[in-house]
Design a protein around this motif. Structure first.
Motif, PDB file in Angstrom:
ATOM      1  N   SER A   1     -90.012 -28.687  12.437  1.00 43.21           N
ATOM      2  CA  SER A   1     -90.218 -27.394  13.095  1.00 43.21           C
ATOM      3  C   SER A   1     -89.132 -27.109  14.120  1.00 43.21           C
ATOM      4  CB  SER A   1     -91.581 -27.378  13.784  1.00 43.21           C
ATOM      5  OG  SER A   1     -91.583 -28.252  14.902  1.00 43.21           O
TER       6      SER A   1
ATOM      7  N   TYR B   1     -92.000 -14.548  15.889  1.00 42.70           N
ATOM      8  CA  TYR B   1     -92.705 -15.719  15.374  1.00 42.70           C
ATOM      9  C   TYR B   1     -91.770 -16.714  14.696  1.00 42.70           C
ATOM     10  CZ  TYR B   1     -96.864 -12.898  16.161  1.00 42.70           C
ATOM     11  OH  TYR B   1     -97.845 -12.144  16.747  1.00 42.70           O
TER      12      TYR B   1
ATOM     13  N   ASP C   1    -107.914 -21.945  10.522  1.00 40.16           N
ATOM     14  CA  ASP C   1    -106.662 -22.022  11.274  1.00 40.16           C
ATOM     15  C   ASP C   1    -105.611 -21.246  10.476  1.00 40.16           C
ATOM     16  OD1 ASP C   1    -104.208 -22.665  12.402  1.00 40.16           O
ATOM     17  OD2 ASP C   1    -104.789 -24.709  12.885  1.00 40.16           O
ATOM     18  N   ASN C   2    -105.164 -20.118  11.033  1.00 45.98           N
ATOM     19  CA  ASN C   2    -104.265 -19.263  10.240  1.00 45.98           C
ATOM     20  C   ASN C   2    -102.908 -19.905   9.985  1.00 45.98           C
ATOM     21  OD1 ASN C   2    -102.285 -18.208  12.389  1.00 45.98           O
ATOM     22  ND2 ASN C   2    -104.275 -17.738  13.303  1.00 45.98           N
ATOM     23  N   SER C   3    -102.552 -20.942  10.759  1.00 48.29           N
ATOM     24  CA  SER C   3    -101.283 -21.620  10.492  1.00 48.29           C
ATOM     25  C   SER C   3    -101.336 -22.412   9.189  1.00 48.29           C
ATOM     26  CB  SER C   3    -100.917 -22.548  11.654  1.00 48.29           C
ATOM     27  OG  SER C   3    -101.829 -23.625  11.765  1.00 48.29           O
TER      28      SER C   3
ATOM     29  N   ALA D   1     -98.780 -21.118   6.607  1.00 53.30           N
ATOM     30  CA  ALA D   1     -97.404 -21.614   6.698  1.00 53.30           C
ATOM     31  C   ALA D   1     -97.324 -23.083   6.299  1.00 53.30           C
ATOM     32  CB  ALA D   1     -96.883 -21.422   8.122  1.00 53.30           C
ATOM     33  N   THR D   2     -98.339 -23.864   6.681  1.00 55.51           N
ATOM     34  CA  THR D   2     -98.346 -25.280   6.330  1.00 55.51           C
ATOM     35  C   THR D   2     -98.377 -25.459   4.819  1.00 55.51           C
ATOM     36  OG1 THR D   2     -99.545 -25.752   8.382  1.00 55.51           O
ATOM     37  CG2 THR D   2     -99.509 -27.482   6.719  1.00 55.51           C
TER      38      THR D   2
ATOM     39  N   LYS E   1    -105.868 -29.779   8.001  1.00 54.86           N
ATOM     40  CA  LYS E   1    -104.908 -28.766   7.550  1.00 54.86           C
ATOM     41  C   LYS E   1    -103.769 -29.401   6.758  1.00 54.86           C
ATOM     42  CE  LYS E   1    -102.319 -27.208  10.790  1.00 54.86           C
ATOM     43  NZ  LYS E   1    -101.952 -26.497  12.020  1.00 54.86           N
TER      44      LYS E   1
ATOM     45  N   GLY F   1     -95.688 -23.999  17.489  1.00 52.98           N
ATOM     46  CA  GLY F   1     -96.378 -24.412  16.280  1.00 52.98           C
ATOM     47  C   GLY F   1     -96.153 -23.399  15.165  1.00 52.98           C
ATOM     48  N   PHE F   2     -96.879 -23.576  14.065  1.00 50.03           N
ATOM     49  CA  PHE F   2     -96.756 -22.657  12.938  1.00 50.03           C
ATOM     50  C   PHE F   2     -97.617 -21.422  13.176  1.00 50.03           C
ATOM     51  CE2 PHE F   2     -95.386 -26.001   9.597  1.00 50.03           C
ATOM     52  CZ  PHE F   2     -94.075 -25.634   9.787  1.00 50.03           C
ATOM     53  N   VAL F   3     -97.298 -20.633  14.197  1.00 46.79           N
ATOM     54  CA  VAL F   3     -98.058 -19.421  14.492  1.00 46.79           C
ATOM     55  C   VAL F   3     -97.604 -18.317  13.557  1.00 46.79           C
ATOM     56  CG1 VAL F   3     -98.639 -17.737  16.261  1.00 46.79           C
ATOM     57  CG2 VAL F   3     -98.263 -20.121  16.895  1.00 46.79           C
ATOM     58  N   VAL F   4     -98.566 -17.611  12.957  1.00 49.84           N
ATOM     59  CA  VAL F   4     -98.221 -16.536  12.025  1.00 49.84           C
ATOM     60  C   VAL F   4     -98.609 -15.192  12.622  1.00 49.84           C
ATOM     61  CG1 VAL F   4     -98.564 -18.069  10.050  1.00 49.84           C
ATOM     62  CG2 VAL F   4    -100.433 -16.607  10.790  1.00 49.84           C
TER      63      VAL F   4
END
Length: 650
Positions: free
Chosen positions: A278, A310, A354-356, A359-360, A517, A579-582
């Motif tokens: 990341s 983002y 978890d909306n990330s 991306a994961t 996740k 983090g993987f915030v979308v």
């Protein structure tokens, strides 16, 4: 890495050919976890069947095939995981007369259990795993899960039959599996965004907690309780009672030695290997230590976003360029999200919001096109105080605690009343909302939750981890039930705040959210994810450190930053944690809006009977108008609707 499953028949015996067919059907549902091979094993007399799907990482030959019998033939193992200290365990067993046919860690684990017993073997093993062990002589079944909970294991009953598997979808494949949704668990899901272990979304199914084993003597042995062979609480308190006494420089040297070993052990593989990067402290440090111990360029992978607010792909690119890795990045567009959303219920076959995860899932899919194993930076925040809230948790509580609990309760009631009043006013005069965050009314309702807190951990839980105070207002038939987080808050009361808050996240947020996740996203594409920072020896050292070695003027992870500075210029990694915030709200108001409104249709909700339609409509309207940035709450409802459509209705 693999997928395991099985069942134990209660009552009338099932013909062996039907037993094999049933468990083969369960294993087929886990094909994504183990696309390389599969096997079943049936004990006809006992009515027990084991299934396995294999992702071959070490010893790619048939000698690593499972379910596997021990050398004596007494024990049968279906195992999912990796034992990182397998070489030392093998040497010790060979010194005692052990003979091995192949090079798999499965064979070594079986031999260790047969030599020392399951409890002693688990205490010696360093790794990530979940397994089912059948003792043919004693007729006992033992289920086990690794210390941190990297690998999942579900178990439950369908009538008198005991079922168990790596994922719920394998239980669905068993004929007659009962799918009764636990509405109390649904309430916990809405509070947190996931169902906290040991509960699951189903009434008769449980998750085995990390660091425990469950031994059953019959298929209807519902009174059996999991037994801990390792405890995060005990490890944390052991560190408190035997603190590190050296200097900061000595701590840096000691931690780097531990991390180098953890990374080196996790680079062992007979298949291509890389890392998820990341550009933050944790993943950058793991990649740096990988490259320092590799004679070839490490493969690294990252996800970027078209929305610049983002996008962090540039940071990862800069770190990869400095370290000289072979770097690949993929930009995620709203169209990618729209295409992936319908698959969420298949990837996470329990509601997981978890909306990330979007991306994961994409970065794991990207990595799998090039490698079979990928190292991650998971665990650094919880062990080394990386979350932004940590350093200020005690100060926030002290400021709040200057007022009596009675006076704060009065203030909370007033804030709630005023917040609701402003919501009604805002529907008429929308100028109270803002574009940069929640409007005054929504902010007041959030502050009211914190005002009712009874300690720093309770304050943290209410403000940072819980998405909703009372799920009964949205869910028909949901009651208030305690979670593992509530139990941990009570257990940790009186501990030093920074230590307690890290441990709270370590035993709840980490296994139930972060590791769930990553496991589902990676295993969906047959990718094995390994986390060096979660090595229990690294953890034991982290728990022994004083706060001053964890938090410095620049924030948390002081020790990790000091090590990383030896490998990567700090200018490349020093930035606020993201983090993987979308860009979830933008997507829900744009390309995902029609999809969302169809799932939230009041007539549909009323017909299905889980949600209170007027409350859901209010939450959706608040998000849509900008009165409240409650996208995580709305997303939780949408994900459940998607999941229910796939698994309960379908």
């Amino acid at each position: 890495m693999c997928g395991i499953c099985g069942y134990w028949v209660g009552g009338r015996q099932v013909p062996p050919e039907l037993q094999a067919a049933n468990v083969r059907r369960m294993a087929a549902a886990l094909h994504h976890r183990g696309p390389d091979d599969g096997g079943v094993w049936v004990d006809e007399a006992a009515g027990l069947a084991l299934g396995h799907r294999r992702l071959a990482i070490l010893d790619l030959s048939p000698l690593g095939r499972q379910p596997m019998l021990s050398a004596s033939g007494r024990l049968v193992l279906s195992y999912n995981g990796e034992i990182y200290n397998v070489a030392s365990l093998r040497r010790e067993l060979e010194a005692g007369g052990g003979v091995f046919r192949g090079r798999s860690d499965t064979e070594v684990l079986l031999a260790a259990i047969e030599r020392w017993g399951a409890a002693a073997a688990l205490e010696r093993a360093e790794g990530m795993f979940a397994f089912a062990l059948w003792d043919r002589k004693a007729r006992t079944l033992t289920l086990a899960r690794d210390r941190t909970g990297k690998k999942p294991l579900y178990y439950g009953w369908s009538g008198r039959h005991l079922l168990f598997a790596s994922e719920l979808k394998a239980l669905h494949a068993f004929p007659g599996f009962a799918r009764e949704i636990d509405r109390d668990s649904l309430g916990l899901y809405l509070q947190y965004g996931w169902v906290p272990a040991p509960r699951t979304i189903y009434r008769d199914v449980r998750q085995l907690l990390p660091g425990t084993t469950l031994t059953l003597t019959s298929p209807d042995d519902r009174m059996a309780e999991p037994v801990a062979y390792w405890s995060a609480f005990a490890a944390c308190l052991a560190g408190r009672d035997a603190p590190f006494r050296g200097s900061f420089a000595e701590a840096v040297e000691r931690l780097e030695d531990l991390l180098r070993l953890a990374v080196r052990e996790r680079m062992a593989a007979d298949v291509p290997l890389g890392a998820l990067l990341s550009g933050g402290v944790d993943s950058s440090l793991v990649v740096a230590l990988m490259q320092a111990q590799s004679n070839r360029r490490v493969r690294t992978f990252t996800i970027g976003f078209a929305e610049k607010d983002y996008d962090e792909a540039g940071h990862a690119r800069a770190v990869a360029g400095h370290l000289g890795t072979e770097h690949t990045e993929l930009y995620m567009s709203p169209a990618d999200a729209l295409a992936l959303v319908p698959r969420l219920a298949d990837l996470w076959d329990e509601p997981f919001a978890d909306n990330s995860a979007l991306a994961t899932a994409l970065v794991c899919r990207l990595a799998r096109q090039h490698v079979t194993v990928a190292l991650t930076g998971d665990g650094g925040d919880e062990l080394f105080a990386g979350y932004r809230y940590y350093p200020n948790a005690e100060r926030r509580w002290r400021n709040l605690a200057r007022r009596s609990h009675w006076w704060r309760s009065v203030q909370a009631t007033g804030a709630e009343l005023l917040g609701r009043s402003l919501w009604l006013l805002d529907r008429v005069r929308p100028r109270l909302r803002t574009e940069d965050g929640p409007a005054l009314g929504a902010w007041l309702l959030r502050e009211a939750r914190g005002l009712r807190a009874r300690g720093p951990l309770d304050l943290y839980l209410k403000r940072e981890r819980q998405r909703l105070a009372d799920p009964a207002g949205l869910i028909v038939g949901a009651g208030r039930v305690a979670s593992t987080a509530d139990a941990a808050v009570l257990r940790l009361r009186g501990e030093e705040t920074l230590r307690a808050i890290r441990l709270l996240d370590y035993v709840t947020w980490l296994p139930d959210n972060v590791l769930t996740k990553v496991d589902r996203a990676s295993m969906a594409v047959g990718l094995e994810a390994r986390s060096p920072l979660l090595d229990h020896r690294v953890g034991a050292f982290a728990w022994s450190l004083p706060p001053a070695m964890l938090v410095g003027p620049e924030g948390g992870k002081r020790l990790l930053r000091a090590i990383l500075d030896r490998h990567v210029p700090c200018a490349l990694t020093e930035r606020p944690k993201a983090g993987f915030v979308v860009p979830l709200r933008q997507w829900l108001m744009g390309p995902l809006r029609d999809w969302a409104e169809a799932l939230l249709d009041p007539a549909r909700l009323r017909r299905e009977g889980y949600w209170r339609p007027e409350a859901v409509a209010r939450a959706w309207r608040q998000l849509r108008t900008g009165w409240d940035r409650n996208q995580n709450l709305v997303w939780s409802i949408l994900v459940f609707q998607l999941w229910r459509e796939r698994w309960e209705a379908g």
